[in-house]
Scaffold this motif. Structure first.
Motif, short mmCIF file in Angstrom:
data_model
loop_
_atom_site.label_atom_id
_atom_site.label_comp_id
_atom_site.label_asym_id
_atom_site.label_seq_id
_atom_site.Cartn_x
_atom_site.Cartn_y
_atom_site.Cartn_z
N SER A 92 -60.83 11.74 -81.42
CA SER A 92 -59.53 12.27 -81.83
C SER A 92 -59.62 13.16 -83.06
O SER A 92 -58.64 13.79 -83.45
N SER A 94 -60.42 16.42 -85.02
CA SER A 94 -60.59 17.83 -84.65
C SER A 94 -61.94 18.37 -85.08
O SER A 94 -62.54 19.21 -84.40
N ALA A 274 -53.51 22.56 -81.81
CA ALA A 274 -54.46 21.87 -80.95
C ALA A 274 -54.95 20.56 -81.57
O ALA A 274 -55.44 19.68 -80.86
N PRO A 277 -51.13 15.38 -82.50
CA PRO A 277 -50.86 14.56 -81.31
C PRO A 277 -49.98 15.30 -80.30
O PRO A 277 -49.23 16.21 -80.66
N ALA A 278 -50.08 14.87 -79.05
CA ALA A 278 -49.35 15.56 -77.97
C ALA A 278 -47.85 15.54 -78.20
O ALA A 278 -47.16 16.55 -77.96
N TRP A 279 -47.29 14.41 -78.68
CA TRP A 279 -45.84 14.33 -78.89
C TRP A 279 -45.39 15.31 -79.98
O TRP A 279 -44.32 15.92 -79.87
N ARG A 281 -46.98 18.11 -80.75
CA ARG A 281 -47.14 19.45 -80.20
C ARG A 281 -45.91 19.82 -79.35
O ARG A 281 -45.44 20.95 -79.38
N THR A 282 -45.40 18.84 -78.59
CA THR A 282 -44.20 19.08 -77.78
C THR A 282 -43.00 19.36 -78.68
O THR A 282 -42.23 20.30 -78.44
#
Length: 337
Positions: A92, A94, A274, A277-279, A281-282
């Motif tokens: 996780s 980068s 990038a 976290p995905a949430w 980024r959304t």
């Protein structure tokens, strides 16, 4: 408007470039045949990596856990036949992803060279393939300059909106409405003038990035399209703020610092989305900043043209249209007051 974005981009970009220019990597070589020796030599010779050799897997794993190195790479016995590399680290992180990518690209390059030479190829290495340029600007000075361009374009636009609030409070806007000029002319003048200032600021930052930092911005038409669309977004937001806002210039300016700062942080102006976290980024893509930065990332890191930018451009156009309609309506109301 012109100097500060370039200075900030230089500070952030050089720091990021320095951080990614010499990534610490641990190496254990269990295979001492030709493929293993060649790979170890290539990894040690890489300018992007700072390699520390360890005598055992346990010692290297301890170094990874302590943070002495970002990743641990084992060239296992049998490498070159059907045994792949082993890579240790925090997936996780980068920086781990960046270091792993460098190592895997080195391994893939060596495998390709071995195949061309007719020698047994090394174990297959899966590498994510993109049409990336050899001298990518997706990190370092290129990415930092693009992020600061987006951040300061929006900041300058909203500050012009704060000045308009001050002009309203001093009666300047009311006096404008008493001139022979039609309201549509006044509205158009405010919009075109603000958009021109915002676009000019962006062009100066692009040129400074090219001349001072050597940034290759990619497709010129793509750059112009993204800048123009984001300038319209910023200009419309500026007029909405200027027409509906209340308070003194000092009060509004202080509030803007928080709004602009949050949108800049959320929208990826200070780091690539990038790595979040995905949430998050959304959530970031609820702001126009994230879409503008997505477009710049594609232009900086790949050979993308306008045809590959249609998604962020369409979304930015949607932001611009929605804000523009609200801006015209609110500005006409401000002229009547």
């Amino acid at each position: 408007m012109l100097v500060v974005p370039v200075v900030v981009a230089g500070v952030f970009g050089l720091a990021d470039q320095r951080a990614n220019a010499s990534l610490p990597v641990g190496l254990v070589q269990s295979e001492h045949g030709r493929p293993g020796d060649e790979l170890a030599r290539s990894v040690r010779d890489s300018k992007a990596l700072r390699v520390t050799s360890y005598s055992s897997i346990d010692a290297m794993e301890l170094a990874v856990r302590r943070g002495d190195v970002l990743i641990g790479v084992e060239i296992p016995a049998g490498y070159g036949a059907d045994t792949p590399l082993r890579v240790f680290g925090k997936a996780s992180d980068s920086a781990f992803v960046a270091a792993r990518a460098d190592v895997m690209l080195i391994a893939a390059r060596q495998a390709a060279l071995s195949e061309q030479a007719g020698t047994p190829a090394s174990a297959p290495v899966e590498v994510e393939r993109e049409t990336a340029r050899s001298n990518t600007n997706a990190t370092g000075l290129g990415r930092a300059t693009a992020g600061m361009l987006v951040f300061f374009m929006f900041h300058s636009s909203l500050y012009m909106g704060a000045i308009f609030i001050d002009e309203r409070s001093r009666g300047c806007v009311a006096r404008m409405s008493t001139t022979p000029n039609a309201r549509t002319v006044i509205v158009a003048g405010e919009i075109v003038g603000r958009a021109f200032v915002c676009f000019t600021q962006a062009v100066v930052i692009v040129l400074a990035g090219r001349l001072l930092f050597g940034v290759d911005w990619g497709d010129p038409l793509g750059i112009i399209m993204v800048i123009a669309m984001f300038a319209l977004v910023g200009t419309s937001a500026s007029l909405v703020l200027g027409s509906l806002g209340r308070g003194s210039l000092e009060q509004v300016s202080m509030g803007l610092l928080g709004v602009v700062g949050v949108l800049g942080l959320l929208g990826g102006c200070f780091w690539s989305l990038a790595i979040v976290p995905a949430w998050l980024r959304t959530a970031a893509h609820l702001s126009p900043h994230a879409w503008a930065n997505d477009a710049f990332d594609k232009l900086l890191a790949t050979d993308a043209g306008v045809q590959e930018l249609w998604t962020p451009l369409v979304v930015l156009a949607g932001f611009a249209v929605a804000l523009f309609v609200l801006a015209v309506a609110s500005f006409r109301g401000a002229l009547r007051r």
